[in-house]
Design a protein around this motif. Sequence first.
Motif, PDB file in Angstrom:
ATOM      1  N   TYR A  72     -28.504  97.242  -4.052  1.00 38.09           N
ATOM      2  CA  TYR A  72     -26.699  97.598  -3.295  1.00 38.09           C
ATOM      3  C   TYR A  72     -25.848  96.349  -3.093  1.00 38.09           C
ATOM      4  CZ  TYR A  72     -29.157 101.445  -1.907  1.00 38.09           C
ATOM      5  OH  TYR A  72     -30.333 102.054  -1.145  1.00 38.09           O
ATOM      6  N   TRP A  75     -24.141  96.695  -6.343  1.00 42.63           N
ATOM      7  CA  TRP A  75     -23.120  97.739  -6.799  1.00 42.63           C
ATOM      8  C   TRP A  75     -21.780  97.662  -5.848  1.00 42.63           C
ATOM      9  CZ3 TRP A  75     -26.985 102.697  -5.244  1.00 42.63           C
ATOM     10  CH2 TRP A  75     -27.270 102.525  -6.426  1.00 42.63           C
ATOM     11  N   ALA A 108     -31.697 106.036  -2.714  1.00 47.10           N
ATOM     12  CA  ALA A 108     -29.912 105.322  -3.461  1.00 47.10           C
ATOM     13  C   ALA A 108     -29.487 106.972  -2.867  1.00 47.10           C
ATOM     14  CB  ALA A 108     -30.224 104.906  -3.811  1.00 47.10           C
ATOM     15  N   PRO A 112     -25.737 105.084  -0.756  1.00 42.12           N
ATOM     16  CA  PRO A 112     -24.138 105.241  -0.745  1.00 42.12           C
ATOM     17  C   PRO A 112     -23.304 105.703  -1.037  1.00 42.12           C
ATOM     18  CG  PRO A 112     -25.856 105.093  -3.082  1.00 42.12           C
ATOM     19  CD  PRO A 112     -26.674 105.567  -1.499  1.00 42.12           C
TER      20      PRO A 112
END
Length: 123
Positions: A72, A75, A108, A112
């Motif tokens: 994460y 990202w 995920a 997200p």
Amino acid sequence: MEDNKMVAGKVKKPGKRGRKPAKIDLKAKLERSRQSARECRARKKLRYQYLEELVSSKERAICALREELEMYKQWCSAMDQGKIPSEIKALLTGDEQKIPQSSGGTKASKNPKNSSSGGTAQS
């Protein structure tokens, strides 16, 4: 039998008070003690095995969560640079088969969306 005394209608014999201890065989008593100690050690061993397994499973869970957190973070840093990771593109388009990690994609898929919508609301 002159040593016996009458007290409250009962005949009392001189000597020690209370119950006389039963003639317990000392060897049997010692063996019971040894058996009890063996059982105690066995219970202790089982308890420690259970705790060790619990610790190792928690450590594995921590490692998995650290890996997920690192993913994460990557990202987020990519999105800060204006790049959209392919995993997030796949999630936004609904094409989850393009995600290389199926187990990571499942986890995920929930986070997200929440974090990206929360991040855009704050910006």
